[in-house]
Design an enzyme around this catalytic site. Structure first.
Site, PDB file in Angstrom:
ATOM      1  N   GLU A  32       1.080  -1.361  -0.058  1.00 24.57           N
ATOM      2  CA  GLU A  32      -0.548  -0.405   0.123  1.00 24.57           C
ATOM      3  C   GLU A  32       0.943   1.170   0.001  1.00 24.57           C
ATOM      4  O   GLU A  32       1.597   0.985   0.530  1.00 24.57           O
ATOM      5  CB  GLU A  32      -1.056   0.137   1.426  1.00 24.57           C
ATOM      6  CG  GLU A  32      -2.163   0.424   1.000  1.00 24.57           C
ATOM      7  CD  GLU A  32      -3.411  -0.244   0.046  1.00 24.57           C
ATOM      8  OE1 GLU A  32      -3.097   0.150  -1.364  1.00 24.57           O
ATOM      9  OE2 GLU A  32      -3.402  -1.650   0.153  1.00 24.57           O
ATOM     10  N   THR A  34       2.678   2.066  -2.294  1.00 21.43           N
ATOM     11  CA  THR A  34       4.431   1.897  -2.755  1.00 21.43           C
ATOM     12  C   THR A  34       4.449   1.630  -4.122  1.00 21.43           C
ATOM     13  O   THR A  34       5.501   2.210  -5.050  1.00 21.43           O
ATOM     14  CB  THR A  34       4.544  -0.273  -2.610  1.00 21.43           C
ATOM     15  OG1 THR A  34       3.669  -0.370  -3.127  1.00 21.43           O
ATOM     16  CG2 THR A  34       5.283  -0.394  -1.481  1.00 21.43           C
ATOM     17  N   SER A  66     -25.436   7.799 -15.612  1.00 23.89           N
ATOM     18  CA  SER A  66     -25.088   6.538 -15.058  1.00 23.89           C
ATOM     19  C   SER A  66     -26.705   5.926 -14.489  1.00 23.89           C
ATOM     20  O   SER A  66     -27.841   7.099 -13.298  1.00 23.89           O
ATOM     21  CB  SER A  66     -24.716   6.916 -13.608  1.00 23.89           C
ATOM     22  OG  SER A  66     -24.609   6.168 -12.578  1.00 23.89           O
ATOM     23  N   GLY A 123     -17.418   4.644  -2.333  1.00 24.13           N
ATOM     24  CA  GLY A 123     -16.732   5.801  -1.894  1.00 24.13           C
ATOM     25  C   GLY A 123     -15.979   4.911  -0.840  1.00 24.13           C
ATOM     26  O   GLY A 123     -15.778   4.766   0.152  1.00 24.13           O
ATOM     27  N   LEU A 126     -12.824   0.651  -3.001  1.00 15.02           N
ATOM     28  CA  LEU A 126     -12.861   0.210  -4.121  1.00 15.02           C
ATOM     29  C   LEU A 126     -12.846  -0.072  -5.565  1.00 15.02           C
ATOM     30  O   LEU A 126     -12.891  -0.848  -6.979  1.00 15.02           O
ATOM     31  CB  LEU A 126     -13.368  -1.210  -3.943  1.00 15.02           C
ATOM     32  CG  LEU A 126     -13.779  -1.723  -2.584  1.00 15.02           C
ATOM     33  CD1 LEU A 126     -14.879  -2.540  -2.857  1.00 15.02           C
ATOM     34  CD2 LEU A 126     -12.786  -2.984  -2.023  1.00 15.02           C
ATOM     35  N   SER A 127     -12.069   0.637  -5.529  1.00 11.41           N
ATOM     36  CA  SER A 127     -11.636   1.764  -6.865  1.00 11.41           C
ATOM     37  C   SER A 127     -12.758   1.924  -8.406  1.00 11.41           C
ATOM     38  O   SER A 127     -12.974   1.554  -9.355  1.00 11.41           O
ATOM     39  CB  SER A 127     -10.594   1.355  -7.532  1.00 11.41           C
ATOM     40  OG  SER A 127      -9.758   1.201  -7.647  1.00 11.41           O
ATOM     41  N   SER A 128     -13.916   2.099  -8.209  1.00  5.95           N
ATOM     42  CA  SER A 128     -15.483   2.663  -8.689  1.00  5.95           C
ATOM     43  C   SER A 128     -14.597   3.272  -9.884  1.00  5.95           C
ATOM     44  O   SER A 128     -15.706   3.111 -10.790  1.00  5.95           O
ATOM     45  CB  SER A 128     -16.445   3.183  -8.110  1.00  5.95           C
ATOM     46  OG  SER A 128     -16.264   4.063  -7.001  1.00  5.95           O
ATOM     47  N   SER A 129     -14.088   4.257  -9.443  1.00  2.00           N
ATOM     48  CA  SER A 129     -13.683   5.293 -10.424  1.00  2.00           C
ATOM     49  C   SER A 129     -12.850   4.554 -11.469  1.00  2.00           C
ATOM     50  O   SER A 129     -12.621   4.986 -12.411  1.00  2.00           O
ATOM     51  CB  SER A 129     -12.700   7.133  -9.726  1.00  2.00           C
ATOM     52  OG  SER A 129     -11.562   6.499  -9.038  1.00  2.00           O
ATOM     53  N   ASP A 173      -4.184   0.500  -9.758  1.00  2.00           N
ATOM     54  CA  ASP A 173      -6.018   0.390  -9.556  1.00  2.00           C
ATOM     55  C   ASP A 173      -6.836   0.337 -11.319  1.00  2.00           C
ATOM     56  O   ASP A 173      -6.637  -1.130 -11.179  1.00  2.00           O
ATOM     57  CB  ASP A 173      -6.337   1.924  -8.539  1.00  2.00           C
ATOM     58  CG  ASP A 173      -6.254   2.336  -7.268  1.00  2.00           C
ATOM     59  OD1 ASP A 173      -5.815   1.623  -6.842  1.00  2.00           O
ATOM     60  OD2 ASP A 173      -6.936   3.420  -7.551  1.00  2.00           O
TER      61      ASP A 173
HETATM   62  C1  GLA Z   1      -4.769   4.881  -4.592  1.00  2.00           C
HETATM   63  C2  GLA Z   1      -4.226   5.403  -5.492  1.00  2.00           C
HETATM   64  C3  GLA Z   1      -3.572   3.813  -5.713  1.00  2.00           C
HETATM   65  C4  GLA Z   1      -2.914   3.579  -4.746  1.00  2.00           C
HETATM   66  C5  GLA Z   1      -3.428   3.414  -3.547  1.00  2.00           C
HETATM   67  C6  GLA Z   1      -2.683   3.094  -2.350  1.00  2.00           C
HETATM   68  O1  GLA Z   1      -5.842   3.408  -4.241  1.00  2.00           O
HETATM   69  O2  GLA Z   1      -5.466   5.557  -6.628  1.00  2.00           O
HETATM   70  O3  GLA Z   1      -2.482   4.157  -7.445  1.00  2.00           O
HETATM   71  O4  GLA Z   1      -1.399   5.020  -4.523  1.00  2.00           O
HETATM   72  O5  GLA Z   1      -4.335   4.295  -3.172  1.00  2.00           O
HETATM   73  O6  GLA Z   1      -1.419   2.316  -2.248  1.00  2.00           O
END
Ligand code: GLA
Length: 390
Positions: A32, A34, A66, A123, A126-129, A173
């Site tokens: 994380e 990194t 959406s 939010g 979990l990277s919805s964007s 992500d």
């Molecule tokens: C977010 C960022 C990633 C990463 C993480 C932390 O998800 O979008 O690029 O830096 O935080 O590991």
């Protein structure tokens, strides 16, 4: 998919061929903060994500809708002048990807109609964007037959987020979502983009995501602040060392040269980045050797380092991880950027039911918030959805 298609027809009319697409969310198992330090990460794609139905238009308009934000209606933009607009909200992500493709690759001859529906909790980190970015990238690549290779598409999606939306994220992500593979996690070297798929075959354990349900307020500015601190550490270390990122340093080399960093806070940030990178590589080795206890222990160390040295956890994430440790998790840590969002837990299968019950209870007592739990199902990366899959 059926509802998505019907919504599409309702919004944009029936004519021409509709094509369906999907991109997952992601969870990071270890590694994380990194990625932007040139280190390793170990994420996997989830089986929840963003679905989309799309069709080319005759003119140069982009019309986006959406099902998750119905009250915002159809958001329109002209392909010839795509700009970030606050009021376009979620639609800035797909607009940004299309702008990046047009800038680096090819100006699109026609506009598009697209309807999206996502089932990633919003939010939650979990990277919805990144999921909506990649689904858009695959749509454009496919419908216009651009032949952009997947890693380049991943980079374009990251560019969109960095330059169009203005969040200075690393590549993890977008890479996990673009390159994900069912039942595998990806060990990615973020400096070279070398990657290895690692099969995740858990016989008697489960990976469980727990959501703090704490919104990540102020997260972007603190995220950028951490990045700047790491860059500052790098500059100070470079006075004596020939390195291009913190990921180039072993723990031993860092300990020997950390005196070069003159600010204690900056030193702690760099320490996390270097230790976490080494930890990630070791954790994957352990997993490959079937040492799940060892892997779990490194997850725990990762959380402590993010809590004490990187300081990106906060009351809710710490309470949720603490509760998981108490309830016998083999490993538990925050995942994603931090400041709220989710934890990832490695739990013996026969404990899962009690774990969910008791961790939820401890967490509620500590914070007055409820938790949602999801058993991780590792899915594929972004793709065209064929009729068979529907
Ligand atoms: C977010 C960022 C990633 C990463 C993480 C932390 O998800 O979008 O690029 O830096 O935080 O590991």
């Amino acid at each position: 998919m059926e509802t998505l298609k019907n919504t599409f027809i309702k919004q944009f009319g029936q004519r021409g061929e509709l094509v369906s697409f999907y991109a997952p969310g992601r969870v990071n198992l270890i590694g994380e903060h990194t990625d932007y330090n040139g280190g390793h990460v170990f994420p996997c794609a989830l089986s929840v994500g963003t679905y989309a139905v799309a069709r080319k238009r005759q003119d140069k308009l982009l019309r986006l809708y959406s099902m998750n934000f119905e009250d915002r209606g159809v958001i329109e933009a002209d392909l010839r002048g795509l700009n970030f607009k606050e009021e376009d909200d979620w639609a800035n992500y797909p607009k940004g990807v299309i702008a990046a493709i047009q800038q680096s690759f090819q100006v699109l001859p026609n506009g598009l109609d697209i309807v999206f529906y996502g089932n990633i909790p919003n939010g939650a980190g979990l990277s919805s964007s990144a999921s909506i970015e990649l689904v858009t990238g695959v749509i454009v690549n496919e419908l216009f037959q651009l032949q952009i290779n997947r890693v380049d598409l991943v980079k374009l999606a990251q560019q969109a987020e960095n330059n169009f939306v203005g969040v200075n994220c690393g590549i993890m992500d977008q890479f996990a979502i673009g390159m994900g593979k069912k039942d595998h996690a990806i060990l990615l070297n973020c400096e070279t983009l070398d990657y290895h798929y690692t099969p995740i075959h858990l016989n008697t354990e489960k990976l469980i995501i727990a959501n703090t349900n704490k919104r990540r307020g102020l997260a972007d500015s603190k995220y950028n602040e951490r990045r700047n601190q790491c860059e500052e550490a790098l500059v100070q270390l470079q006075k004596k060392l020939n390195i291009t990122s913190l990921g180039d340093l072993t723990v031993k080399e860092f300990e020997k040269h950390k005196y070069l960093i003159n600010d204690e806070i900056v030193k702690k940030r760099a320490k996390h980045a270097v230790y976490e990178n080494e930890r990630t590589v070791r954790a994957v080795e352990m997993l490959n050797n079937g040492d799940l206890n060892g892997f779990g222990e490194l997850m725990n160390q990762s959380h402590k380092s993010l809590r004490d040295d990187y300081e990106v956890t906060g009351k809710e994430l710490d309470a949720l991880v603490q509760a998981a440790w108490k309830e016998g998790a083999m490993g538990a840590r925050m995942t994603g950027a931090g400041f709220g969002g989710c934890t990832i837990n490695l739990v013996k299968e026969d404990l899962v039911e009690d774990f969910i019950q008791n961790v939820g209870e401890h967490y509620r007592k500590a914070t007055n918030l409820t938790t949602d739990f999801y058993v991780v199902d590792i899915g594929d990366g972004a793709k065209v959805v064929t009729e068979v899959e529907i």
